[in-house]
Design a protein around this motif. Structure first.
Motif, PDB file in Angstrom:
ATOM      1  N   ASP A  76       0.816  -1.222   0.000  1.00  0.00           N
ATOM      2  CA  ASP A  76       0.000   0.000   0.000  1.00  0.00           C
ATOM      3  C   ASP A  76       0.851   1.273   0.000  1.00  0.00           C
ATOM      4  N   PHE A 124       2.276   1.612  -6.816  1.00  0.00           N
ATOM      5  CA  PHE A 124       0.921   1.165  -6.489  1.00  0.00           C
ATOM      6  C   PHE A 124      -0.075   1.418  -7.625  1.00  0.00           C
ATOM      7  N   ILE A 169      -2.484  -1.399  -9.637  1.00  0.00           N
ATOM      8  CA  ILE A 169      -3.945  -1.359  -9.519  1.00  0.00           C
ATOM      9  C   ILE A 169      -4.572  -1.143 -10.897  1.00  0.00           C
ATOM     10  N   TYR A 172      -4.744  -4.420 -12.593  1.00  0.00           N
ATOM     11  CA  TYR A 172      -5.817  -5.248 -12.032  1.00  0.00           C
ATOM     12  C   TYR A 172      -7.182  -4.820 -12.573  1.00  0.00           C
ATOM     13  N   CYS A 225      -7.943 -12.919 -11.955  1.00  0.00           N
ATOM     14  CA  CYS A 225      -6.666 -12.442 -11.409  1.00  0.00           C
ATOM     15  C   CYS A 225      -6.843 -12.186  -9.921  1.00  0.00           C
ATOM     16  N   GLU A 226      -5.923 -12.695  -9.131  1.00  0.00           N
ATOM     17  CA  GLU A 226      -5.934 -12.389  -7.704  1.00  0.00           C
ATOM     18  C   GLU A 226      -5.184 -11.090  -7.463  1.00  0.00           C
ATOM     19  N   LEU A 227      -5.652 -10.333  -6.475  1.00  0.00           N
ATOM     20  CA  LEU A 227      -4.937  -9.134  -6.052  1.00  0.00           C
ATOM     21  C   LEU A 227      -4.803  -9.152  -4.547  1.00  0.00           C
ATOM     22  N   ARG A 228      -3.602  -8.830  -4.079  1.00  0.00           N
ATOM     23  CA  ARG A 228      -3.430  -8.587  -2.647  1.00  0.00           C
ATOM     24  C   ARG A 228      -2.679  -7.282  -2.467  1.00  0.00           C
ATOM     25  N   VAL A 229      -3.192  -6.446  -1.576  1.00  0.00           N
ATOM     26  CA  VAL A 229      -2.448  -5.272  -1.133  1.00  0.00           C
ATOM     27  C   VAL A 229      -2.123  -5.484   0.334  1.00  0.00           C
ATOM     28  N   ASN A 287       0.669  -4.615   3.741  1.00  0.00           N
ATOM     29  CA  ASN A 287       1.353  -3.441   4.248  1.00  0.00           C
ATOM     30  C   ASN A 287       2.768  -3.366   3.702  1.00  0.00           C
TER      31      ASN A 287
END
Lengths: 283, 283, 283, 283
Positions: free
Chosen positions: C230, C235, C239, C242, C252-256, C258
């Motif tokens: 993040d 960033f 995004i 995505y 599609c997987e997304l992870r944000v 820390n």
């Protein structure tokens, strides 16, 4: 093992049945502003009864559209998570208050946290509800010891309350927040149309973009957290708010975890949300 | 937003209400061995209806003392976790079967996974139940594609079934397992006394300590996992089994996480248990 | 404790010193395409030496701008994570190959995974490198058993390789990916200007937006994962990709999580990236 | 992108190289007790230089046998974890001090945290080291704002220091702790024999078992945490201590995670250890 020991053992095995959700109290308040009785759930930490007045911090935890005050306990199991986090020390003793602002019959029952024609919930929340419950449940009652969090419509409520009342909360944790809506005409025969319009009128990203330097400075005095699933249909709204916060240089945490608009998502979000609020209480 | 769009939006907001627990089927089997009807829940992955026969792996998930077949869904929310893990690919499509072996009226209703006077559940499980459900639910039916897991009394059941039938399962995941009891006299007027005795007669650590080299070699062909809370009253039993496994050089994972004998513990245990079983299915 | 036992005990205490990074091999290949020797690291699972040919899946793990082939081991400690995940079974035995595509002297040393004037790395990678290393290291060599991942410039490389060669990989995991750049003039005296331009010419979001239905269908045959902090300065780029993937209905997987553009971020990303690749190998 | 922007971008990409381990200071103290110079590392939170005196809490973080004061930074990367936890607020600003108590040449160089013939480290630690560093680094200096943690020999040191000086620390977090040894004869030609004997003489479980009611009451005033890998060769020792603590009704957290006696284990342990200490500082 003799019969006495055996009975004791069976009682221990049965403990989860007897002791689950032990310290959730359902209470209500008569609101003049709303002209209605508003129910709410309260989660109490162990040893609450023995406590003196004015010593607990408080987290207001807001439910979503079509749900009621009981959702966070019945579907979200907040009491189980809170018990566990309290036991390990990841949260300090606090009160969690979950007020009602909705119902499943969205056509005929009011939903929403904002002031609308016929349902001045925001006015109720700040002028009636907070003063009454903070007195009744031994709450410190200052900004540092007050936080707000919520899911979906309640995530939007948390965010907008913190934007419009930054002097009232030390932190805001928004889960899968409903932050905008294309405002349309209200339909007097359909109460849901009022909340749709109200959400659009309180669009959170626009608030940040249009904020004066003074307001931005106030917003920097809270801690913010946005938590949104990568499959959530509200994903774009929440990312848009995060972008607005970054550009306005208002510190804000963002997490995108796996999932959609589900109770499993919000149940696990509590593991981050509750300690997030608690840490600010202890500063 | 026009009215059509608005209705659509409200429907999306309501989705979690309509779609939760969508693919859990409650079924039953008439057992000659037990002389009773045994209910069970089945969790089905998406697209199950379109599948051809004999293609799914299966996990048997066993409930605890005083609970019934419905506990893993109603209290453990296994369907929510399984949905999420399936969506991310952390588990492959599988069937989860949750049979009944108990009830809350422990004095008058049978509890237990072992053969006891009047309740030959182990015989039922292996000779009646597995053959019937694996045919009915399109299950592969070989050892590699069959796993067992459970909590408390069901954690003990999983462990003892895997010890006594190592040719039947590729993995065993025991949560907060009840693995021993000081055997006493049975009291015909109290069915709970039978399960107490049966658990003592099937003490899991003793089984490993007394195992021949041949049996130990068989036990090494499964993957084992023990998951026990640091505040669980069964902690010592589970650690004792792990010690026996280590000394017998039978590979076994151990995790001690925070918590006691609670549904929050077992709910989160599923995040490890389901992928653990799934990985063996895919080898 | 006698002296013999004591010596043994001290040796056990010293084990982490002796055994760390035990199975990372540094190798090199002479490239005609690049006119240079290219070094690479290889992580080998236990028991590799005893294996027969053609049995391992492979993950290509790409480093970032200014780094070299050794960064994933020396700074990212991929070997420690891979050892742990292999031990628990969260990954199956695989080969991890980390080729060189850069260096800290960015003015005078080439960086980058794309074909540029004087540095045709993409051509080298697919025509020289993959065939040679997959033969040498007993790799299966089909699409299902080949994955790509990387960080920053290597996250961009992974993404673009998978976009342009969707028949070559079963999955792509991009960490903190550098996916776009405002293309400018190249400066022959500054090699960094070439990679800047090449990244802009291979902008990943634009590729998805402009993809034909046929290409989109091909992209849907891989599994995609985007992992971005993040606080990362990249960033918005990640995004944006995505969003393009969602609109194109490419799962599609997304992870944000820390963090920023840091090794701690990439070190922990491996706990998701390696199992993600491994699961596709086993399907 | 013009050249100016491009240079800026490259500088940003290079940031992790320049800024890693930015605020670790290596310092030393001349000890009369030991007759030696003792080095130590100090991790400082952002903004330390601007702080006034006496305001920081402190965590003493102890290294293992054969390692030195630099291990926690060089191998354990404590600075990277601490930076991340500080940024999210999971820890409050604190000082982490990592003193030297060993070296790899265990035959000829002293190792150990206890008073031994010729190496009175415990005396040094409490009478010389703590007073000096707490003055120099603006540390509060009371019990509530002082914690201790460590790995292996340092996990044993943390535990024994907390047992013998319960008035000095608010919490103790022991990782993979070396807590006992079969005491043998010391060999003047081998300094390692002294630490073996000292560890046996300070066996932690025996201390708890033999503790008076008064001492047990003192031990209950600290928070304790034991963290041990399921494959660690010291597993039994650590479980034995946990059992002794439970039986003595001294509240203590236990976690058994995957892994052995490795830096990856200790690196991830810091994510629990540092917030555990920080929470007590803030109570």
């Amino acid at each position: 093992m003799n019969m006495k020991k055996r009975v004791l053992f069976i009682l221990i095995l049965l403990m989860p049945v007897f002791f689950s959700q032990a310290r959730v109290v359902t209470d209500s308040i008569q609101s003049k502003v709303l002209g209605a009785t508003v129910k709410y759930n309260v989660w109490l930490p162990w040893g609450f009864e023995r406590s003196t007045e004015g010593q607990y911090p408080v987290l207001y935890l807001l439910h979503g559209f079509t749900d009621t005050y009981s959702a966070w306990v019945e579907k979200g199991r907040v009491d189980e998570i809170a018990d566990e986090l309290l036991q390990t020390g990841e949260i300090s003793p606090m009160i969690i208050i979950m007020p009602n602002a909705g119902g499943p019959d969205t056509r005929n029952v009011w939903n929403g946290y904002f002031d609308m024609d016929g349902w001045a919930y925001e006015t109720f929340f700040f002028t009636e509800f907070i003063p009454a419950v903070e007195k009744k449940y031994h709450i410190v009652g200052d900004r540092q010891h007050r936080a707000v969090s919520g899911l979906s419509m309640g995530g939007g409520g948390s965010t907008v309350y913190s934007q419009r009342h930054p002097d009232m909360f030390s932190s805001c944790y928004a889960m899968s927040a409903w932050l905008n809506s294309e405002s349309g005409e209200v339909d007097p025969a359909n109460k849901a149309s009022y909340v749709m319009k109200a959400v659009g009128d309180h669009a959170a990203s626009a608030f940040v973009q249009n904020a004066s330097d003074e307001v931005k400075a106030q917003l920097r005095t809270l801690r913010w957290f946005i938590d949104i699933g990568d499959d959530d249909f509200l994903f774009d709204q929440d990312i848009e708010l995060y972008g607005a916060m970054r550009r306005a240089r208002i510190p804000c945490e963002l997490r995108v975890r796996n999932g959609g608009h589900t109770w499993e998502y919000w149940h696990t979000a509590l593991r981050t949300s509750l300690p997030f609020a608690s840490r600010e209480f202890n500063k």
